[in-house]
Design a protein around this motif. Structure first.
Motif, PDB file in Angstrom:
ATOM      1  N   MET A 180       0.732  -1.366   0.536  1.00 53.85           N
ATOM      2  CA  MET A 180      -0.123   0.089  -0.085  1.00 53.85           C
ATOM      3  C   MET A 180       0.578   1.418  -0.589  1.00 53.85           C
ATOM      4  SD  MET A 180      -3.284   0.869   0.158  1.00 53.85           S
ATOM      5  CE  MET A 180      -3.681  -0.128   0.425  1.00 53.85           C
ATOM      6  N   SER A 181       0.377   1.735  -0.869  1.00 54.13           N
ATOM      7  CA  SER A 181       1.447   3.017  -0.978  1.00 54.13           C
ATOM      8  C   SER A 181       0.608   4.553  -1.161  1.00 54.13           C
ATOM      9  CB  SER A 181       2.531   3.120  -1.912  1.00 54.13           C
ATOM     10  OG  SER A 181       2.592   4.179  -2.280  1.00 54.13           O
ATOM     11  N   LEU A 182       1.872   5.568  -0.353  1.00 54.86           N
ATOM     12  CA  LEU A 182       1.018   6.836  -0.834  1.00 54.86           C
ATOM     13  C   LEU A 182       0.864   7.360  -2.269  1.00 54.86           C
ATOM     14  CD1 LEU A 182       1.998   9.093   1.560  1.00 54.86           C
ATOM     15  CD2 LEU A 182      -0.012   8.405   1.564  1.00 54.86           C
ATOM     16  N   THR A 183      -0.249   7.983  -2.550  1.00 50.21           N
ATOM     17  CA  THR A 183      -0.085   8.540  -4.654  1.00 50.21           C
ATOM     18  C   THR A 183       1.084   9.533  -4.592  1.00 50.21           C
ATOM     19  OG1 THR A 183      -2.051   9.869  -4.334  1.00 50.21           O
ATOM     20  CG2 THR A 183      -1.973   7.694  -5.343  1.00 50.21           C
ATOM     21  N   LEU A 184       1.447   9.772  -5.392  1.00 54.09           N
ATOM     22  CA  LEU A 184       2.038  11.554  -5.608  1.00 54.09           C
ATOM     23  C   LEU A 184       1.288  12.697  -5.556  1.00 54.09           C
ATOM     24  CD1 LEU A 184       4.372  12.324  -7.452  1.00 54.09           C
ATOM     25  CD2 LEU A 184       2.940  11.845  -9.955  1.00 54.09           C
ATOM     26  N   PRO A 185       0.217  12.795  -5.968  1.00 52.21           N
ATOM     27  CA  PRO A 185      -0.725  13.514  -5.384  1.00 52.21           C
ATOM     28  C   PRO A 185      -0.754  14.264  -4.002  1.00 52.21           C
ATOM     29  CG  PRO A 185      -2.535  12.226  -6.198  1.00 52.21           C
ATOM     30  CD  PRO A 185      -0.410  11.906  -7.036  1.00 52.21           C
ATOM     31  N   ALA A 186      -0.825  12.520  -2.820  1.00 50.90           N
ATOM     32  CA  ALA A 186      -0.688  12.149  -2.256  1.00 50.90           C
ATOM     33  C   ALA A 186       0.864  13.377  -1.053  1.00 50.90           C
ATOM     34  CB  ALA A 186      -0.986  11.487  -0.659  1.00 50.90           C
ATOM     35  N   ILE A 187       1.742  12.820  -1.933  1.00 51.72           N
ATOM     36  CA  ILE A 187       2.865  13.189  -1.571  1.00 51.72           C
ATOM     37  C   ILE A 187       3.023  14.596  -1.476  1.00 51.72           C
ATOM     38  CG2 ILE A 187       5.462  12.643  -2.185  1.00 51.72           C
ATOM     39  CD1 ILE A 187       4.232   9.892  -2.358  1.00 51.72           C
ATOM     40  N   VAL A 188       2.632  15.307  -2.989  1.00 50.79           N
ATOM     41  CA  VAL A 188       3.487  16.205  -2.790  1.00 50.79           C
ATOM     42  C   VAL A 188       2.584  17.788  -2.502  1.00 50.79           C
ATOM     43  CG1 VAL A 188       4.742  15.158  -5.122  1.00 50.79           C
ATOM     44  CG2 VAL A 188       2.764  16.646  -5.233  1.00 50.79           C
ATOM     45  N   SER A 189       1.623  17.063  -2.014  1.00 52.90           N
ATOM     46  CA  SER A 189       0.325  18.026  -1.034  1.00 52.90           C
ATOM     47  C   SER A 189       1.418  18.288  -0.059  1.00 52.90           C
ATOM     48  CB  SER A 189      -1.056  18.162  -1.326  1.00 52.90           C
ATOM     49  OG  SER A 189      -1.202  16.354  -0.840  1.00 52.90           O
TER      50      SER A 189
END
Length: 230
Positions: A175-184
């Motif tokens: 299970m991973s954070l998505t790119l939009p969740a990371i960069v926000s």
């Protein structure tokens, strides 16, 4: 957007300074918003950082801690990032923090995405401090270049916080954070040690696409502070 480099003469110096930086940012978040959120990575690199951070003199009872990714294994498994964090970070003063699990009882991580997002939604968002690592293949979190789910994980318009991934070059569903969740996130750090990882990063940023080296997607979309020591 940008990579800001903080270079230290030793891993020990890095971890001491980095722990101080994290403690300050979490304390500032608590002072401003009453709560703070800390997203961490697993692996060997952050262990000395966790040990430096766990007795920081901050109000840990108002800090929520979770992971940027988790292997879909039981917590008792040595591959579990949850186990690693509980044994190395959530001790000492940091034992007062609230841990938010990514892993749940579903046998398939794909069936647990919505529940995972709901749990993470109980944390202060955007995340106050998010710490990434990077593999020698340029993956970060569990966004692997070999994964069929990579394109969805890098989709900035997906509206998703989490994604289930299955790398072909590493064990376990994730299970991973998505790119939009990371960069926000408010403060994004990339924590690396050793010349080899630095060479991988430099080559990726100079020569690779986001699909080839997913760390490129993060640096292209956000301000990232590199914390590195030889």
């Amino acid at each position: 957007m940008a990579l800001i480099e903080s270079v230290y003469e030793s891993a020990e110096a890095l971890n001491t300074a980095f722990a101080d930086d994290i403690a300050r940012l979490l304390s500032d978040a608590i002072a401003s918003r009453g709560k703070a959120s800390l997203m961490v990575s697993g692996g060997r690199t952050p262990l000395p950082l966790f040990q430096a951070l766990c007795n920081a003199d901050i109000d840990w009872s108002n800090v929520d801690v979770s992971l940027v990714d988790e292997r879909w294994v039981d917590e008792q498994d040595d591959a579990s990032n949850t186990k690693l964090v509980k044994q190395n970070l959530l001790v000492g003063k940091a034992a007062a923090a609230r841990f938010v699990d990514m892993k749940s009882a579903e046998s398939d991580a794909a069936d647990a995405v919505l529940d995972c997002e709901a749990r993470l939604a109980t944390m202060s968002q955007p995340f106050d401090v998010l710490i990434l690592g990077m593999g020698e293949d340029g993956h970060t979190a569990s966004l692997f270049p070999c994964s069929e789910q990579l394109e969805a994980g890098l989709d900035m318009n997906s509206g998703r916080v989490c994604i289930a991934t299955q790398p072909t070059t590493a064990p376990h569903q994730r299970m991973s954070l998505t790119l939009p969740a990371i960069v926000s996130s408010r403060n994004i750090f990339l924590h690396l040690t050793g010349d080899k990882k630095r060479d991988v990063l430099n080559d990726a940023l100079a020569n690779a696409s986001a699909a080839e080296k997913p760390i490129v997607a993060v640096v292209n979309a956000a301000q990232v502070t590199l914390k590195w020591a030889p």
